[in-house]
Design a protein around this motif. Sequence first.
Motif, PDB file in Angstrom:
ATOM      1  N   ARG A 144       0.817  -1.215   0.000  1.00 56.32           N
ATOM      2  CA  ARG A 144       0.000   0.000   0.000  1.00 56.32           C
ATOM      3  C   ARG A 144       0.846   1.257   0.000  1.00 56.32           C
ATOM      4  O   ARG A 144       0.366   2.334  -0.364  1.00 56.32           O
ATOM      5  N   ASN A 189      -1.090  -6.322  -5.250  1.00 52.36           N
ATOM      6  CA  ASN A 189      -1.356  -4.967  -4.780  1.00 52.36           C
ATOM      7  C   ASN A 189      -2.754  -4.837  -4.189  1.00 52.36           C
ATOM      8  O   ASN A 189      -2.934  -4.348  -3.063  1.00 52.36           O
ATOM      9  N   TYR A 192      -4.999  -3.930  -0.278  1.00 51.06           N
ATOM     10  CA  TYR A 192      -6.072  -2.955  -0.051  1.00 51.06           C
ATOM     11  C   TYR A 192      -7.343  -3.633   0.462  1.00 51.06           C
ATOM     12  O   TYR A 192      -8.010  -3.134   1.370  1.00 51.06           O
ATOM     13  N   GLU A 231      -7.117  -4.461   4.170  1.00 49.96           N
ATOM     14  CA  GLU A 231      -7.434  -3.340   5.056  1.00 49.96           C
ATOM     15  C   GLU A 231      -8.940  -3.068   5.111  1.00 49.96           C
ATOM     16  O   GLU A 231      -9.485  -2.720   6.162  1.00 49.96           O
TER      17      GLU A 231
END
Length: 219
Positions: free
Chosen positions: A61, A101, A105, A108
Motif C-alpha cells: 500500500r 497490490n 487494499y 485493510e
Amino acid sequence: MSFEYFNTILMPMLEGAQMTVLLFLIAILVSIPLGFLLTLMARSSIRPVAWLAQIYIYVMRGTPLLLQLLFICFGLPMLPVIGEYLVMDRFVAACLGFILNYAAYFAEIFRGGLLAIDKGQYEAAQVLGLNKWQTMTRVILPQMFRVALPAVSNESVTLVKDTALLYAVAVPELLHYAQTAVNRDFTIMPFLFAGIIYLLITLFLTILFKWLEKRFKFQ
C-alpha cells in the motif's frame, strides 16, 4: 467523422477492452479471497505471521502500483541466479502485480469491516452455543461483508481505471489502442471513445454493487 472511421478505431479498442475486463476479472476474483486471508493472518495470535502480513500490507500500500508492475515485469528477471526463472509473459506478470497490490487494499477493507462489528456479537454467539467456525461463518462474516461492501465497490471501480497501467508494461489494452489511433490520425476522438468505454464498464459495476448492497441490507 465518418461511420467507417468510427468502426475502424472502435473494433481494436473493443479488443483492448476485452483485455481490460479480463485483467479486472482475474485480479478481483483472486485478490478478494487473498485479501481476506491476509486479514486473518494480520489478526493471528502467532506474532511472526501477524508481523509478516502487516509488513506485506504496508509495503504494497505504501509503494505505487506502477513501480510494482515494473519491478515484476522488468526487475525480477534481473535478479542474480534466479532471475532467468522469473521471466513471465507480460500479461501474467501484470495480473500478478495487480493481485498482490489489491489484496493488500482489500485486506485493510476487511480489517475495517471486522473492527466495525460489536464485540457483543461474539458473546451472543457463545451464549447460543456456536463454536468458533460457526460464529465466524454464520454471524461475523455476513456482517463484515455488509459493512465492507461499499468500500469493496469503490476499490473495484478504481481497479478498472488502474488497468490502464498495462500500457506502461507494453500489454495492449484499451488505452494502448486509443493512443495508437490518436498518434496515427491526429485526433482526440479515440480518447473520447476510450473514456466512454471505461464509463460503461464502471457503470455496470456500480449498478451491480448497488444491487448487492440492497440485497445484503435486507438480509
